[in-house]
Design a protein around this motif. Structure first.
Motif, PDB file in Angstrom:
ATOM      1  N   CYS A  55       0.863  -1.182   0.000  1.00 42.70           N
ATOM      2  CA  CYS A  55       0.000   0.000   0.000  1.00 42.70           C
ATOM      3  C   CYS A  55       0.903   1.237   0.000  1.00 42.70           C
ATOM      4  CB  CYS A  55      -0.893  -0.031   1.245  1.00 42.70           C
ATOM      5  SG  CYS A  55      -1.769   1.509   1.534  1.00 42.70           S
ATOM      6  N   ARG A 115       1.311  -5.196   3.075  1.00 41.37           N
ATOM      7  CA  ARG A 115       0.224  -5.779   3.875  1.00 41.37           C
ATOM      8  C   ARG A 115      -0.355  -6.967   3.114  1.00 41.37           C
ATOM      9  NH1 ARG A 115      -0.978  -1.484   7.543  1.00 41.37           N
ATOM     10  NH2 ARG A 115      -2.579  -2.729   8.543  1.00 41.37           N
ATOM     11  N   GLU A 128      -6.441  -7.881   3.063  1.00 41.93           N
ATOM     12  CA  GLU A 128      -6.903  -6.579   3.571  1.00 41.93           C
ATOM     13  C   GLU A 128      -7.405  -5.688   2.432  1.00 41.93           C
ATOM     14  OE1 GLU A 128      -4.000  -4.507   5.889  1.00 41.93           O
ATOM     15  OE2 GLU A 128      -3.784  -6.126   7.335  1.00 41.93           O
ATOM     16  N   PHE A 129      -7.280  -6.178   1.191  1.00 44.81           N
ATOM     17  CA  PHE A 129      -7.567  -5.323   0.032  1.00 44.81           C
ATOM     18  C   PHE A 129      -8.762  -5.831  -0.770  1.00 44.81           C
ATOM     19  CE2 PHE A 129      -3.117  -4.928   1.076  1.00 44.81           C
ATOM     20  CZ  PHE A 129      -2.830  -3.589   0.908  1.00 44.81           C
ATOM     21  N   HIS A 184      -7.637  -0.346  -0.067  1.00 42.57           N
ATOM     22  CA  HIS A 184      -7.129  -0.933   1.188  1.00 42.57           C
ATOM     23  C   HIS A 184      -8.270  -0.877   2.210  1.00 42.57           C
ATOM     24  CE1 HIS A 184      -3.573  -1.270   4.215  1.00 42.57           C
ATOM     25  NE2 HIS A 184      -4.313  -2.338   4.167  1.00 42.57           N
ATOM     26  N   GLY A 241      -7.591  -1.384   5.916  1.00 36.90           N
ATOM     27  CA  GLY A 241      -6.425  -0.648   6.410  1.00 36.90           C
ATOM     28  C   GLY A 241      -6.715   0.834   6.441  1.00 36.90           C
TER      29      GLY A 241
END
Lengths: 88, 195
Positions: free
Chosen positions: A6, A12, A16-17, A59, A62
């Motif tokens: 990211c 990451r 998480e995406f 993201h 995040g």
């Protein structure tokens, strides 16, 4: 585990995406006359390339920022990630 | 009218899991934290104000990713570009914040009652989080924070201390009990003490 870098948070995990679509598609200019075909192409027509592809990702778990990824669709190799305002 | 906390129905004090024949001081300690002022502060994209000139409770807003600005009562977590989460024991800070942060530049949302907060303390705290969260916790240092997922639940992690490890987890209040169950299940093999 696949990692995505990211531009704001660093490396990451991919889970998480969220994928956000083709980043090469340009929206027709606002207030400009657009034919039905051009509008249809903008909304629905997408290329499905094998190889390097420019994509939007979010993201989502995040920093909640959108950014662009240049990725190989056959190997999943990620070449570059950058902010939405940046160009290759 | 009384306020009920997010984990009131599930969090019971005592010793649980594989705690027998272990030093009680070495067990993971789990507590529910409550009565915080929690504010989401977002600077508008077209705002040109420099946040370095603004102080809240003596703290400057940090634009460095994953960093926390803190003092004894207040912590300001970086959660995204131009986005912060302010956690404070001082409830009266709200008035001061509205004076310091102009509504033309900042969107301030009070989330005080919309989060479940779990605090983990003990040397194995990071091992617990590694079971459900893909982040490399060996890199997580004191006074840093991140947003991530734990068994599919979106959480905010705030590393308060590293000797011993003290980590605060924030989740949406509606996910609080599920997160609590996941965390306590992960703690079973080490044994844990609910405070």
């Amino acid at each position: 585990m696949l990692f995505i870098k990211c531009p704001y948070c660093g490396d990451r995990s991919q889970n998480e995406f969220a994928y956000g679509g083709d980043a090469t598609v340009k929206r027709p200019e606002i207030n400009k006359e657009v034919s039905d075909k051009d509008w249809d192409n903008f909304v629905y027509l997408r290329k499905s390339p094998r190889g390097k592809h420019l994509e939007f990702w979010h993201h989502v778990s995040g920093c909640r920022q959108w950014f662009k990824i240049q990725r190989d669709t056959s190997t999943h190799e990620i070449f570059k990630t950058f902010k939405v305002t940046e160009e290759i | 009218m009384t306020n009920s906390s997010a984990l009131e129905k599930v969090h019971k004090k005592g010793l649980f899991g594989d705690y027998e024949n272990k030093n009680e001081d070495k067990l993971i300690k789990i507590s529910e934290e409550k009565d915080f002022l929690i504010l989401q502060i977002a600077q508008y994209k077209n705002s040109l104000i420099s946040v370095h000139n603004i102080k809240v409770d003596g703290l400057v807003f940090n634009n460095e990713s994953l960093k926390v600005a803190c003092n004894n009562d207040t912590r300001i977590l970086w959660v995204g570009p131009k986005n912060w989460l302010l956690i404070s024991r001082k409830k009266d800070l709200l008035k001061n914040i509205f004076e310091s942060l102009k509504e033309t530049d900042f969107a301030i949302t009070d989330l005080s009652h919309s989060r479940a907060i779990i605090e983990l303390e003990g040397e194995n705290s990071k091992e617990i989080l590694k079971k459900g969260c893909p982040f490399n916790f060996d890199e997580l240092k004191k006074d840093s924070c991140l947003n991530s997922v734990f068994h599919g639940i979106s959480i905010t992690i705030d590393m308060i201390n590293d000797n011993p490890n003290k980590i605060r987890l924030f989740a949406l209040r509606s996910f609080g009990e599920s997160l609590y169950d996941s965390i306590t299940d992960s703690c079973l093999e080490y044994g844990y003490k609910n405070l």
